[in-house]
Enzyme design. Structure first.
Site, mmCIF file in Angstrom:
data_model
loop_
_atom_site.group_PDB
_atom_site.id
_atom_site.type_symbol
_atom_site.label_atom_id
_atom_site.label_comp_id
_atom_site.label_asym_id
_atom_site.label_seq_id
_atom_site.Cartn_x
_atom_site.Cartn_y
_atom_site.Cartn_z
ATOM 1 C CB SER A 132 38.235 98.158 -3.550
ATOM 2 O OG SER A 132 39.599 97.938 -3.753
HETATM 3 N N1 SAH Z 1 43.317 97.581 -0.176
HETATM 4 C C1 SAH Z 1 43.282 99.035 -0.190
HETATM 5 C C2 SAH Z 1 43.095 99.615 -1.573
HETATM 6 C C3 SAH Z 1 44.283 99.413 -2.361
HETATM 7 S S1 SAH Z 1 44.593 100.494 -3.717
HETATM 8 C C4 SAH Z 1 42.247 99.585 0.741
HETATM 9 O O1 SAH Z 1 41.489 98.808 1.341
HETATM 10 O O2 SAH Z 1 42.196 100.798 0.875
HETATM 11 C C5 SAH Z 1 46.053 99.647 -4.256
HETATM 12 C C6 SAH Z 1 47.279 99.930 -3.433
HETATM 13 O O3 SAH Z 1 48.313 99.084 -3.920
HETATM 14 C C7 SAH Z 1 47.784 101.349 -3.558
HETATM 15 O O4 SAH Z 1 47.869 101.937 -2.298
HETATM 16 C C8 SAH Z 1 49.157 101.178 -4.194
HETATM 17 O O5 SAH Z 1 50.120 102.110 -3.757
HETATM 18 C C9 SAH Z 1 49.530 99.774 -3.778
HETATM 19 N N2 SAH Z 1 50.559 99.104 -4.577
HETATM 20 C C10 SAH Z 1 50.788 99.180 -5.901
HETATM 21 N N3 SAH Z 1 51.824 98.401 -6.271
HETATM 22 C C11 SAH Z 1 52.272 97.783 -5.128
HETATM 23 C C12 SAH Z 1 53.313 96.853 -4.832
HETATM 24 N N4 SAH Z 1 54.141 96.397 -5.777
HETATM 25 N N5 SAH Z 1 53.472 96.458 -3.557
HETATM 26 C C13 SAH Z 1 52.653 96.922 -2.558
HETATM 27 N N6 SAH Z 1 51.650 97.809 -2.785
HETATM 28 C C14 SAH Z 1 51.459 98.228 -4.047
#
Ligand code: SAH
Length: 223
Positions: free
Chosen positions: A76
Site C-alpha cells: 500500500s
Molecule cells: N499489508 C501488505 C499489503 C497487502 S496486499 C503489505 O504491507 O505489504 C493484500 C494482500 O492480501 C495480498 O498479499 C493478498 O494475497 C492478500 N489476501 C487476499 N485475500 C486474502 C485472504 N482471504 N486472506 C489472507 N490474505 C489475503
C-alpha cells in the site's frame, strides 16, 4: 583502474540515501496530510520500506504510491499504511491481527507499536517470503500464517485491533466476532468502489465510520 573508479563513482552516486528519502516521505506525505500520532510517525521513520519491495523498485519505495510485489499483489501507499495504523490507536500491550501480509511492511510497522502481531496471507509464496523477511530483520513479535484471513485466527482471539489490507465485499463476521470489546478494526469494504471503514466494538455493539474511498486488491477466498 579507471573503469573501476568510474563504476564506483556512478554506483555510489545512484544509490539513493534511503534514510533521507524516508524522512522526506514522512514529512511530505504523512505529517503534511494530518497524521499526528508520534509513535506512528516514529515507526514510519524506522521501518526500511525499501527492504520490503522487489529490488528493481527499491529506489521508488518512498514514493507517494502503492508498488507491485510478487504474485500480482501490491504494497500500500505509505500514507494509507500510516492512516490505517493511526486509526487503530495501538497500545504497547495490544495483540493485533492483520489480514493480507503481502510484503510484511504493515506488520513490521505494527510490531513496533504493539505487543504482538498475528498476520495471515493466503498466497503461500508471499507468506513464506514475508515470514523470512520479518525474521531476518528482527521483527520477532510477528507471527505469519498461510490461510484464508476471512476466518480470522480463532486460537489467538480476541484481538485488540484488526487491520485488513485486502477488500472483502462485506465485513467478515468471524472478524467482528474475534475483535475484543473496546477494540477497533480498520477495513476496506466494497468491490470496484471501496470505502475504508473504522469499526469500534463496545459493550453494547458495533459502530462503523466511513473514513475515505480507497483501492485495495480484493479479498480472495479459499475454496
Ligand atoms: N499489508 C501488505 C499489503 C497487502 S496486499 C503489505 O504491507 O505489504 C493484500 C494482500 O492480501 C495480498 O498479499 C493478498 O494475497 C492478500 N489476501 C487476499 N485475500 C486474502 C485472504 N482471504 N486472506 C489472507 N490474505 C489475503
Amino acid at each position: 583502474m579507471i573503469l573501476i573508479l568510474i563504476f564506483l563513482s556512478t554506483s555510489t552516486s545512484i544509490t539513493p540515501n534511503y534514510k533521507v528519502l524516508r524522512g522526506r516521505m514522512v514529512e511530505e506525505q504523512i505529517i503534511a496530510r494530518g497524521v499526528r500520532d508520534s509513535s506512528v510517525v516514529e515507526a514510519m521513520l524506522t521501518v526500511e520500506r525499501h527492504l520490503f519491495v522487489p529490488k528493481k523498485y527499491q529506489p521508488l519505495a518512498y514514493g507517494d504510491y502503492p508498488l507491485p510485489i510478487p504474485d500480482n499483489q501490491t504494497i500500500s501507499q505509505p500514507y494509507i499504511v500510516a492512516l490505517m495504523t493511526e486509526l487503530l490507536e495501538v497500545k504497547k500491550t495490544d495483540k493485533i491481527l492483520e489480514i493480507g501480509t503481502g510484503s510484511g511492511y504493515q506488520a513490521a510497522i505494527l510490531s513496533l507499536l504493539a505487543d504482538s502481531v498475528f498476520t495471515i496471507e493466503i498466497i503461500p509464496g508471499l507468506a513464506t517470503s514475508s515470514e523470512k523477511r520479518l525474521d531476518s530483520l528482527g521483527y520477532d513479535n510477528v507471527v505469519v500464517k498461510c490461510g484464508d484471513g476471512y476466518k480470522g485466527w480463532r486460537e489467538h482471539a480476541p484481538f485488540d485491533g484488526i487491520i485488513v489490507t485486502c477488500a472483502p465485499e462485506k465485513i467478515p463476521s468471524p472478524l467482528l466476532y474475534q475483535l475484543a470489546v473496546g477494540g477497533k478494526m480498520v477495513i476496506p469494504v466494497g468491490e470496484l468502489y471501496q470505502e475504508l471503514i473504522l469499526v469500534t466494538k463496545n459493550s453494547v455493539g458495533i459502530t462503523k465510520k466511513n473514513i475515505i474511498p480507497v483501492r485495495f486488491v480484493p479479498m480472495i477466498r479459499e475454496h
